[in-house]
Design an enzyme around this catalytic site. Structure first.
Site, PDB file in Angstrom:
ATOM      1  N   SER A 194     -10.655  -0.708   3.460  1.00 30.73           N
ATOM      2  CA  SER A 194      -9.828  -0.879   4.663  1.00 30.73           C
ATOM      3  C   SER A 194      -9.389   0.490   5.159  1.00 30.73           C
ATOM      4  O   SER A 194      -8.748   1.240   4.426  1.00 30.73           O
ATOM      5  CB  SER A 194      -8.579  -1.684   4.353  1.00 30.73           C
ATOM      6  OG  SER A 194      -8.912  -2.964   3.919  1.00 30.73           O
ATOM      7  N   GLU A 243      -4.721   3.605   6.528  1.00 30.44           N
ATOM      8  CA  GLU A 243      -4.454   3.423   5.111  1.00 30.44           C
ATOM      9  C   GLU A 243      -5.094   4.555   4.319  1.00 30.44           C
ATOM     10  O   GLU A 243      -4.578   5.005   3.304  1.00 30.44           O
ATOM     11  CB  GLU A 243      -5.024   2.076   4.653  1.00 30.44           C
ATOM     12  CG  GLU A 243      -4.467   1.618   3.331  1.00 30.44           C
ATOM     13  CD  GLU A 243      -5.514   1.023   2.438  1.00 30.44           C
ATOM     14  OE1 GLU A 243      -5.668   1.552   1.314  1.00 30.44           O
ATOM     15  OE2 GLU A 243      -6.166   0.049   2.850  1.00 30.44           O
ATOM     16  N   ARG A 258       0.829  -1.212   0.000  1.00 33.05           N
ATOM     17  CA  ARG A 258       0.000   0.000   0.000  1.00 33.05           C
ATOM     18  C   ARG A 258       0.867   1.269   0.000  1.00 33.05           C
ATOM     19  O   ARG A 258       0.547   2.259   0.652  1.00 33.05           O
ATOM     20  CB  ARG A 258      -0.949   0.044   1.209  1.00 33.05           C
ATOM     21  CG  ARG A 258      -1.972  -1.066   1.258  1.00 33.05           C
ATOM     22  CD  ARG A 258      -2.987  -0.908   0.118  1.00 33.05           C
ATOM     23  NE  ARG A 258      -4.131  -1.765   0.331  1.00 33.05           N
ATOM     24  CZ  ARG A 258      -4.177  -3.061   0.005  1.00 33.05           C
ATOM     25  NH1 ARG A 258      -3.144  -3.630  -0.599  1.00 33.05           N
ATOM     26  NH2 ARG A 258      -5.265  -3.771   0.232  1.00 33.05           N
TER      27      ARG A 258
END
Ligand code: EPU
Length: 345
Positions: free
Chosen positions: A239, A335, A164
């Site tokens: 998420s 995130e 990520r």
């Protein structure tokens, strides 16, 4: 290109947060960017590039210029007997691209079906799901330098992909406006990846023994639909946290108390723990706090039940982070990008 003022962003972020931008511009062609650069507004104002707004939380009004990418189009180039280069403009829908590739029987991104967002946003956080990451199929990214207006082609290595993570999240990469993304996909001899638990379970349930890439794509779509809330119905940004990577000592100390701790070995003797497990075990799954909450089917997803402010969602995330830190000694990281209205440069 028109510069709009006090622009309402509610429909442009999947959390459905009520927020206004001081200035708003839609980028339909590269010339729009060059005009903005020569106007000087990119140096006098903070700016933020927005795709479909599916990985962002507006903390309040945005005190600057939102650049909404609307570049469109797709081209292909056959590069070998069994591979093809597919270039998609940044403003295209990621899932739309996945579906088109599946229709053409081009393999490599079927595990990434139904991820919300634009093509241009995909490399920024190196989207990944069900055993595949974008970086595995990405050939290069075409960018425009927002300081100079110069165009550049950044190959896979330069993009510095991680979990990520990418160059585009680092200070030196923030000046790049992604204009298109080029993927190297297979036209035959596809590398079918069903290694991620739920995929093989779904396929087995359907009696599929030799899955095609379309079978895998359909399985991913059904798993995601089952577990993840549809942002059209309930505001969310997928998420909210990353899965933390910790060392063996921490794994051992958590295991002393929780023998069922799930974890996966990564590089350099490090271990990845599902943040969803930590959050669920800490008792947050399905919890509601005013207009916000933790999704009942996936503890990694924070939701807006309607009317939540960015600040409320941020507060909920902070409470979860503090609690997980106290209970397990693990520091969660967000995130989702938090838009503060300050300069991203
Ligand atoms: N789990 C729980 N409780 C839950 C959900 C999951 O304990 O409520 C535990 C279980 O042990 C499960 C494990 O977490 O086996 C993994 O769960 P899941 O397969 O749902 O994946 P995840 O680690 O929670 C990551 C990505 C998702 C991606 C899935 C599938 C991150 C931050 N998230 O989630 O990506 O779809 O894997 O590959 O890496 C996103 O980034 O927005 C996103 C949705």
């Amino acid at each position: 290109m028109q510069l709009q003022e006090h622009f309402n962003l509610k429909d442009l972020n999947t959390f459905g947060i009520e927020a206004k931008a001081k200035y708003f511009a839609e980028i339909r062609e590269k010339k729009d960017l060059r005009d903005l650069i020569s106007s000087g507004i990119l140096t006098s104002e903070s700016w933020l590039i927005l795709g479909e707004g599916s990985n962002i939380l507006f903390r309040g009004d945005y005190d600057g210029l939102i650049l909404k990418t609307r570049l469109s189009g797709m081209t292909t180039e056959k590069c070998s007997e069994d591979q093809i280069l597919v270039t998609a403009a940044a403003g295209e829908s990621w899932h739309g691209l996945v579906m088109r590739c599946m229709d053409h029987n081009w393999g490599g991104i079927e595990n990434l079906a139904l991820i919300p967002g634009t093509v241009g946003a995909a490399p920024v956080q190196n989207i990944g799901a069900y055993g595949r990451e974008l970086s595995e199929v990405l050939e290069y990214v075409d960018v425009i330098d927002l300081e100079t207006g110069d165009e550049d082609r950044l190959d896979q290595k330069v993009c510095a992909f991680g979990y990520r993570d990418s160059l585009f999240k680092q200070p030196k990469g923030k000046k790049f406006f992604i204009s298109s993304v080029t993927l190297r996909l297979t036209t035959k001899n596809h590398l079918i990846n069903t290694s991620y638990g739920a995929i093989s379970t779904v396929l087995m349930g359907q009696g599929v023994e030799q899955p095609t890439l379309q079978d895998v794509g359909r399985a991913v779509i059904s798993i995601r639909k089952e577990k993840l809330p549809d942002p059209q119905k309930i505001g969310n940004a997928g998420s909210f946290f990353k899965n933390p990577v910790v060392d063996a000592a921490l794994i051992e100390s958590i295991q002393n108390q929780y023998s069922t701790l799930p974890f996966y070995k990564t590089e350099n003797q490090q271990f990845k723990i599902p943040a969803a497990w930590l959050i669920e075990t800490a008792g947050w799954k399905g919890k509601r706090l005013g207009n916000t909450g933790v999704h009942e089917k996936q503890a990694l997803v924070l939701v807006n039940y309607g009317g939540a402010t960015g600040e409320e969602i941020l507060n909920l995330s902070q409470q979860i982070m503090d609690d997980v830190k106290t209970k397990f000694g693990v520091q969660l990281q967000r995130e989702v990008q938090i838009a503060e209205g300050k300069s991203p440069k």
